[in-house]
Design a protein around this motif. Structure first.
Motif, PDB file in Angstrom:
ATOM      1  N   ALA A  12       0.818  -1.208   0.000  1.00 48.18           N
ATOM      2  CA  ALA A  12       0.000   0.000   0.000  1.00 48.18           C
ATOM      3  C   ALA A  12       0.854   1.261   0.000  1.00 48.18           C
ATOM      4  CB  ALA A  12      -0.933  -0.016   1.213  1.00 48.18           C
ATOM      5  N   ILE A  13       1.770   1.375   0.961  1.00 47.84           N
ATOM      6  CA  ILE A  13       2.588   2.583   1.086  1.00 47.84           C
ATOM      7  C   ILE A  13       3.645   2.648  -0.004  1.00 47.84           C
ATOM      8  CG2 ILE A  13       4.242   3.813   2.549  1.00 47.84           C
ATOM      9  CD1 ILE A  13       2.697   2.792   4.987  1.00 47.84           C
ATOM     10  N   GLY A  14       4.438   1.582  -0.126  1.00 47.46           N
ATOM     11  CA  GLY A  14       5.534   1.585  -1.092  1.00 47.46           C
ATOM     12  C   GLY A  14       5.060   1.707  -2.527  1.00 47.46           C
ATOM     13  N   GLY A  15       3.969   1.016  -2.864  1.00 51.80           N
ATOM     14  CA  GLY A  15       3.449   1.095  -4.222  1.00 51.80           C
ATOM     15  C   GLY A  15       2.940   2.482  -4.562  1.00 51.80           C
ATOM     16  N   THR A  16       2.221   3.089  -3.618  1.00 51.68           N
ATOM     17  CA  THR A  16       1.671   4.424  -3.850  1.00 51.68           C
ATOM     18  C   THR A  16       2.774   5.464  -3.987  1.00 51.68           C
ATOM     19  OG1 THR A  16      -0.309   3.819  -2.585  1.00 51.68           O
ATOM     20  CG2 THR A  16       0.066   6.167  -2.966  1.00 51.68           C
ATOM     21  N   LEU A  17       3.747   5.431  -3.067  1.00 53.74           N
ATOM     22  CA  LEU A  17       4.863   6.377  -3.137  1.00 53.74           C
ATOM     23  C   LEU A  17       5.659   6.179  -4.424  1.00 53.74           C
ATOM     24  CD1 LEU A  17       6.297   6.344   0.512  1.00 53.74           C
ATOM     25  CD2 LEU A  17       5.035   8.196  -0.592  1.00 53.74           C
ATOM     26  N   GLY A  18       6.010   4.928  -4.704  1.00 54.40           N
ATOM     27  CA  GLY A  18       6.825   4.659  -5.883  1.00 54.40           C
ATOM     28  C   GLY A  18       6.159   5.112  -7.168  1.00 54.40           C
ATOM     29  N   ALA A  19       4.861   4.863  -7.285  1.00 49.22           N
ATOM     30  CA  ALA A  19       4.142   5.282  -8.489  1.00 49.22           C
ATOM     31  C   ALA A  19       4.161   6.797  -8.638  1.00 49.22           C
ATOM     32  CB  ALA A  19       2.705   4.776  -8.444  1.00 49.22           C
ATOM     33  N   ALA A  20       3.988   7.506  -7.534  1.00 50.34           N
ATOM     34  CA  ALA A  20       4.015   8.971  -7.582  1.00 50.34           C
ATOM     35  C   ALA A  20       5.402   9.483  -7.965  1.00 50.34           C
ATOM     36  CB  ALA A  20       3.590   9.542  -6.228  1.00 50.34           C
ATOM     37  N   PHE A  21       6.452   8.850  -7.436  1.00 45.04           N
ATOM     38  CA  PHE A  21       7.808   9.262  -7.783  1.00 45.04           C
ATOM     39  C   PHE A  21       8.075   9.045  -9.275  1.00 45.04           C
ATOM     40  CE2 PHE A  21       9.292   8.016  -3.219  1.00 45.04           C
ATOM     41  CZ  PHE A  21       8.687   9.150  -2.712  1.00 45.04           C
ATOM     42  N   ILE A  22       7.604   7.932  -9.812  1.00 42.64           N
ATOM     43  CA  ILE A  22       7.784   7.648 -11.235  1.00 42.64           C
ATOM     44  C   ILE A  22       7.040   8.682 -12.076  1.00 42.64           C
ATOM     45  CG2 ILE A  22       7.230   6.001 -13.079  1.00 42.64           C
ATOM     46  CD1 ILE A  22       7.653   3.771 -10.945  1.00 42.64           C
ATOM     47  N   GLY A  45       3.287  -3.710 -15.379  1.00 44.35           N
ATOM     48  CA  GLY A  45       3.434  -2.444 -14.681  1.00 44.35           C
ATOM     49  C   GLY A  45       2.651  -2.462 -13.387  1.00 44.35           C
ATOM     50  N   LEU A  46       2.845  -1.462 -12.556  1.00 45.80           N
ATOM     51  CA  LEU A  46       2.113  -1.323 -11.304  1.00 45.80           C
ATOM     52  C   LEU A  46       0.901  -0.430 -11.545  1.00 45.80           C
ATOM     53  CD1 LEU A  46       1.836  -1.721  -8.232  1.00 45.80           C
ATOM     54  CD2 LEU A  46       3.271   0.310  -7.930  1.00 45.80           C
ATOM     55  N   GLN A  47      -0.271  -0.962 -11.302  1.00 45.66           N
ATOM     56  CA  GLN A  47      -1.513  -0.212 -11.520  1.00 45.66           C
ATOM     57  C   GLN A  47      -1.947   0.455 -10.216  1.00 45.66           C
ATOM     58  OE1 GLN A  47      -4.836  -2.559 -12.857  1.00 45.66           O
ATOM     59  NE2 GLN A  47      -6.166  -0.779 -13.133  1.00 45.66           N
ATOM     60  N   ILE A  48      -2.210   1.747 -10.261  1.00 46.68           N
ATOM     61  CA  ILE A  48      -2.745   2.501  -9.129  1.00 46.68           C
ATOM     62  C   ILE A  48      -4.187   2.860  -9.458  1.00 46.68           C
ATOM     63  CG2 ILE A  48      -2.510   4.522  -7.645  1.00 46.68           C
ATOM     64  CD1 ILE A  48      -0.170   2.610  -7.435  1.00 46.68           C
ATOM     65  N   PHE A  53      -5.481   9.481  -8.188  1.00 47.53           N
ATOM     66  CA  PHE A  53      -5.052   9.349  -9.578  1.00 47.53           C
ATOM     67  C   PHE A  53      -5.100   7.871  -9.946  1.00 47.53           C
ATOM     68  CE2 PHE A  53      -0.865   9.046  -7.398  1.00 47.53           C
ATOM     69  CZ  PHE A  53      -0.349   7.882  -7.965  1.00 47.53           C
ATOM     70  N   GLU A  54      -5.246   7.611 -11.228  1.00 47.09           N
ATOM     71  CA  GLU A  54      -5.214   6.245 -11.737  1.00 47.09           C
ATOM     72  C   GLU A  54      -4.187   6.185 -12.851  1.00 47.09           C
ATOM     73  OE1 GLU A  54      -8.868   4.335 -12.587  1.00 47.09           O
ATOM     74  OE2 GLU A  54      -9.642   4.606 -10.547  1.00 47.09           O
ATOM     75  N   ASP A  55      -3.335   5.158 -12.795  1.00 52.23           N
ATOM     76  CA  ASP A  55      -2.256   5.076 -13.768  1.00 52.23           C
ATOM     77  C   ASP A  55      -1.662   3.675 -13.713  1.00 52.23           C
ATOM     78  OD1 ASP A  55      -0.463   5.815 -15.707  1.00 52.23           O
ATOM     79  OD2 ASP A  55       0.540   7.365 -14.526  1.00 52.23           O
ATOM     80  N   VAL A  56      -0.914   3.347 -14.735  1.00 49.04           N
ATOM     81  CA  VAL A  56      -0.085   2.148 -14.729  1.00 49.04           C
ATOM     82  C   VAL A  56       1.338   2.615 -14.980  1.00 49.04           C
ATOM     83  CG1 VAL A  56       0.444  -0.054 -15.821  1.00 49.04           C
ATOM     84  CG2 VAL A  56      -1.947   0.675 -15.575  1.00 49.04           C
ATOM     85  N   VAL A  57       2.216   2.411 -14.006  1.00 52.90           N
ATOM     86  CA  VAL A  57       3.596   2.891 -14.119  1.00 52.90           C
ATOM     87  C   VAL A  57       4.519   1.704 -14.373  1.00 52.90           C
ATOM     88  CG1 VAL A  57       3.187   4.900 -12.664  1.00 52.90           C
ATOM     89  CG2 VAL A  57       3.980   2.768 -11.614  1.00 52.90           C
ATOM     90  N   LYS A  58       5.542   1.952 -15.154  1.00 50.16           N
ATOM     91  CA  LYS A  58       6.502   0.915 -15.503  1.00 50.16           C
ATOM     92  C   LYS A  58       7.773   1.066 -14.657  1.00 50.16           C
ATOM     93  CE  LYS A  58       4.014  -0.755 -18.930  1.00 50.16           C
ATOM     94  NZ  LYS A  58       3.481  -2.134 -18.952  1.00 50.16           N
ATOM     95  N   ALA A  59       8.233  -0.046 -14.108  1.00 54.55           N
ATOM     96  CA  ALA A  59       9.455  -0.056 -13.321  1.00 54.55           C
ATOM     97  C   ALA A  59       9.929  -1.492 -13.170  1.00 54.55           C
ATOM     98  CB  ALA A  59       9.231   0.571 -11.942  1.00 54.55           C
ATOM     99  N   ARG A  60      11.206  -1.642 -12.900  1.00 55.81           N
ATOM    100  CA  ARG A  60      11.735  -2.970 -12.618  1.00 55.81           C
ATOM    101  C   ARG A  60      11.355  -3.383 -11.202  1.00 55.81           C
ATOM    102  NH1 ARG A  60      17.854  -1.927 -13.391  1.00 55.81           N
ATOM    103  NH2 ARG A  60      17.156   0.187 -12.899  1.00 55.81           N
ATOM    104  N   ALA A  61      11.058  -4.650 -11.020  1.00 57.58           N
ATOM    105  CA  ALA A  61      10.717  -5.172  -9.698  1.00 57.58           C
ATOM    106  C   ALA A  61      11.487  -6.466  -9.465  1.00 57.58           C
ATOM    107  CB  ALA A  61       9.212  -5.417  -9.592  1.00 57.58           C
TER     108      ALA A  61
END
Length: 338
Positions: A12-22, A45-48, A53-61
């Protein structure tokens, strides 16, 4: 800084923060111990989702055992009771001049400091609403306070850098010289949330319940008294005034704080706490031993009795073990202890 940000714990916390940073243009690397979640992020990708906001962000995991390299900026976002194990793993990936930001609930900075060194830890307080829904999907459901601060109260360049980063996520983020005050304020609030999680009712409904309010007030008072005896001044946030639950609080102050918290929580899509979700939906252990037990232990050291906090720990464990149902009767039982 152009170096990637490492988010250790992509719930919850890490996904939300990470998506916003991206979304703000930063490179983020995610680490999580749930293979299905890691695979979903890498594949789709990570879907928020949610009203902010709603988005799908791309990042390595990566799974922890698959991560390579060292990183200067690490956000630790795991559940509080996983802090020690996660810190022992991430310290191998912490650059010599790097630091860990504890974006968690509780006093986890104390645990992290014992492993990486206190000078490599930055305190962090978060109170926004978010939930892990399923592999690859996190819900960001409500704005909340975000505060950064050095553990010793100094204002430093690195703290200012994290503060600037956090403002990309929450424009109303703060930097403070009293991060421990915010963390203890959250402990008082957290005790109230653990109380509400003993039932199936929403946070706001329990806070508005005339039967629940007196016992929740006494539960919060135990935490506030432990803080006071240790010369900590809890800070207010999001309509919650910790002074309203302190030793010198008037009934009018307490009533107003209950009312303010109820209004704040009714605005959020997240009607129930993450604690309740762990108990009722995910059927897993909560953070009670990492959030409430330290208060009981510090209370013993300080000769401050905390019988209600101790009883809440027992009741939560009984719910975790399937020996107690979620019901308002638990609040009534706690009232009898009070």
């Amino acid at each position: 800084m152009s170096e990637p940000i490492l988010i250790w714990g992509t719930g919850a916390i890490g996904g939300t923060l990470g998506a916003a940073f991206i979304r703000a243009g930063n490179e983020v690397i995610f680490v999580d111990n749930v293979k299905e979640h890691v695979d979903a992020i890498n594949e789709k990708g990570l879907q928020i989702v949610g009203p902010i906001f709603e988005d799908v962000v791309k990042a390595r995991a990566y799974l922890p055992e698959d991560l390579e390299g060292t990183y200067a900026r690490t956000f630790l976002c795991v559940k509080a009771h996983h802090t020690e194990a996660a810190t022992h793993m991430l310290v191998e990936h912490l650059a010599s001049d790097g630091y860990v930001v504890s974006a968690q609930n509780g006093l986890n900075e104390r645990v992290i400091s014992r492993i990486v060194g206190e000078n490599r830890v930055i305190g962090c307080f978060v109170n926004f609403g978010a939930d892990y829904l399923e592999p690859g999907v996190v819900q960001y459901s409500g704005h909340g306070a975000v505060v950064i601060g050095e553990l010793d109260g100094r204002f430093t360049d690195r703290a200012e850098g994290i503060y600037d980063l956090m403002k990309q996520f929450e424009p109303k983020a703060l930097i403070t010289n009293n991060i421990w005050g915010f963390l203890w304020g959250k402990l008082i609030y957290g005790a109230l949330l653990f109380g509400t999680a003993l039932t199936n009712d929403s946070i706001a409904d329990v806070l508005d319940n005339p039967t629940a309010r007196p016992v929740l007030r006494k539960l919060a008072l135990e935490v506030a008294t432990v803080a006071a005896i240790n010369n900590i001044k809890p800070e207010a946030f999001d309509g919650f005034d910790p002074a309203a639950f302190g030793p010198l609080a008037t009934p009018e102050q307490t009533t107003k704080s209950f009312d303010d918290m109820s209004v704040h929580n009714r605005k959020s899509v997240k009607s129930h706490s993450g604690i309740w979700r762990d108990l009722a939906v995910r059927k897993r252990k909560t953070e009670v031993d990492a959030q409430v037990l330290p208060v009981v232990e510090i209370g013993k050291e300080s000769r401050v009795p905390t019988p209600l906090a101790a009883r809440v720990i027992t009741m939560i464990h009984e719910i975790e073990d399937g020996k107690r149902p979620l019901a308002m009767a638990n609040i009534e039982e706690l009232a009898r202890v009070a």
